[in-house]
Design an enzyme around this catalytic site. Sequence first.
Site, PDB file in Angstrom:
ATOM      1  N   ASP A  31     -13.543  26.645  57.109  1.00  0.00           N
ATOM      2  CA  ASP A  31     -12.228  26.167  57.537  1.00  0.00           C
ATOM      3  C   ASP A  31     -12.446  25.150  58.657  1.00  0.00           C
ATOM      4  O   ASP A  31     -12.821  25.513  59.766  1.00  0.00           O
ATOM      5  CB  ASP A  31     -11.361  27.325  58.046  1.00  0.00           C
ATOM      6  N   LYS A  65      -4.784  23.471  54.677  1.00  0.00           N
ATOM      7  CA  LYS A  65      -4.330  24.640  55.414  1.00  0.00           C
ATOM      8  C   LYS A  65      -3.455  24.167  56.562  1.00  0.00           C
ATOM      9  O   LYS A  65      -3.741  23.131  57.168  1.00  0.00           O
ATOM     10  CB  LYS A  65      -5.569  25.397  55.911  1.00  0.00           C
ATOM     11  N   LYS A 116      -3.189  26.876  51.922  1.00  0.00           N
ATOM     12  CA  LYS A 116      -3.273  28.070  52.761  1.00  0.00           C
ATOM     13  C   LYS A 116      -2.363  27.938  53.968  1.00  0.00           C
ATOM     14  O   LYS A 116      -2.696  27.223  54.906  1.00  0.00           O
ATOM     15  CB  LYS A 116      -4.718  28.300  53.210  1.00  0.00           C
TER      16      LYS A 116
END
Lengths: 302, 327
Positions: free
Chosen positions: B164, B227, B263
């Site tokens: 991430d 995300k 996400k």
Amino acid sequence: MTLSTTNNGADLEAANPGATDALDFGTAWTYSPAPEARDHVKIAPRQELFIGGEWRAPRSGRYFESISPSSEEKLADIAEADAADVDDAVAAARHAYEHHWRPMSGADRSKYLFRIARAIQEKARELAIVESLDGGKPIKESRDVDVPLAAAHFFYHAGWADKLRYAFQGRVAEPLGVAAQIIPWNFPLLMAAWKIAPALACGNTVVLKPAETTPLTALLLARIIEEAELPPGVVNIVTGAGETGAALAESTRSPSPEAPRSASASRRMSPARASASRWSSAARRPTSSSPTPPSTRRSRGS
Amino acid sequence: MQIDSITGLSTGSLSGSVARPGIAVRAAQYPLFNFPPPPVDAVAVEERVAALAKRSIKKDAKVQGLRLAVRMMDLTTLEGKDTAGKVRGLCRKAIEPLFGDPSVGPCAAICVYPNLVPVAKEALRGSTVKIASVATAFPSGQSPLSVKLDDVRRAVELGADEIDMVIDRGAMLSGDYAKVFDEIAAVKEACGPAHLKVILETGELGSYDTVRKASEIGIAAGGDFIKTSTGKVVPAATPAVTLVMLEAIRDHFYATGRKVGMKPAGGVRTAKQALHYLVIVKETLGDAWLTPDLFRFGASALLNDVLMQLEKERTGAYAAGDDFSKD
């Protein structure tokens, strides 16, 4: 359900022909049915006419059915008003106009309108459910759009009622009399609010005929108006089909019909509208929510 | 010069920003970079998500949705006080979220700092739960690129399956889109086999237009997922921002056929919110995205609320908060 908030897909598609794969809006996760509960809504099996502040059976004794289009279930028997009933309603409205509503101050009229608006909000759930049952529109639309907007219209015009003196420079708005109002089936309650609220705000009284397919919320609105203790006859609701509408147009000679959706109803009405041409343009104004003056001393004098 | 269409900047101003040693001008290699992106109608977006929130999800659909949400969850702990013990506990919970009922879960992944990746790897051995690690000077991203790339490589070496990363919001907001793009592309390269999730940190981007722009950059530069947030900035994930990002994914799919994941992270705390997000995904991208491969929740507090709702649907009574493990 693929409403886009940007207008982009088409451009991309054009730039890259053949690259498009369809999205699959299938059944991987189906929502369980979640119908709006209607247990707490009671629809009286027989609905009478609202004339002069009273619920009256039609003189002819005739009733017609209103059904729920989604299930074709019969919802209620609705009184069918004939010319005599319509005359009663117009007379009641005329009396209320001369003795109660026109002499009343704008500030007092606005209090009644505010009261109606609040009552619509309080009964919003019931109104939305009945609107969806009777008209067949999705609960989302009646609950989120029609009913809140109907209340908003009453609030809006309640605010105008005591300001008419200042609303139009150099002119003084005056009431015209009894407004005959014939409304269609696509926004039964909202359209009733559009018509009734401005007419009442200006000091007119009303005879309203809802569409024969969707009369129930207009009759609920009549109950609200009754509970708001408006002087009897200020708002009258007569139900029925094209003949009732034609009788109403004839009777008041001041039709302010929303364009009826059916050609036959339109034809039935047209002779009455033609004969009332002297009144129609002036009479239509009080039911318009545009800021043009409903009537002015100057125009009357000319 | 193609790069013009990518950055929307004049060639002159761009030439300075691409002349960074060690980074190829990767932006130019991606012809499907849709830029400048269409403006986002903020009112329509918010209206749309509000409308989608009103769809009531009950009974079977609710249970199905909640079970899916559990399997989509990246169980996250990203705190300075994280210990090996806490991570081990979290891993156990990810493998079998509802103790005694193996039909619920497992979660999609555990999300931790790089230092704790070996602990998670050990604890998750033999399970299907993936290990996600934040990297690239998380959460601010304010470090030199070489440091960020080392951070990524180290996390992958330690055993992370998913990285991430955070984008350079400073560059994004100052209009240096090529820098944002090139960094993401470089990180993607450093990831090797690991999946890359690109954190936009939408709470710092200021407008839906910028979110849309950052989404397209993240997607075009090679992100496998985009995300919303680090969870360190308020506001974190919101339904409206999620819809904007999903529409960027949708338009990229229409253009290329490539499916990019999404996400939302941070701020998703209740089962009801999770179902709302699932409805937004289903109505925007369809069935194909209703899978942990393409949609994840980044959350720590969410899991217990979902479990509580699942138990309530099963037993008919609400359990107490203490009936579920905290970490």
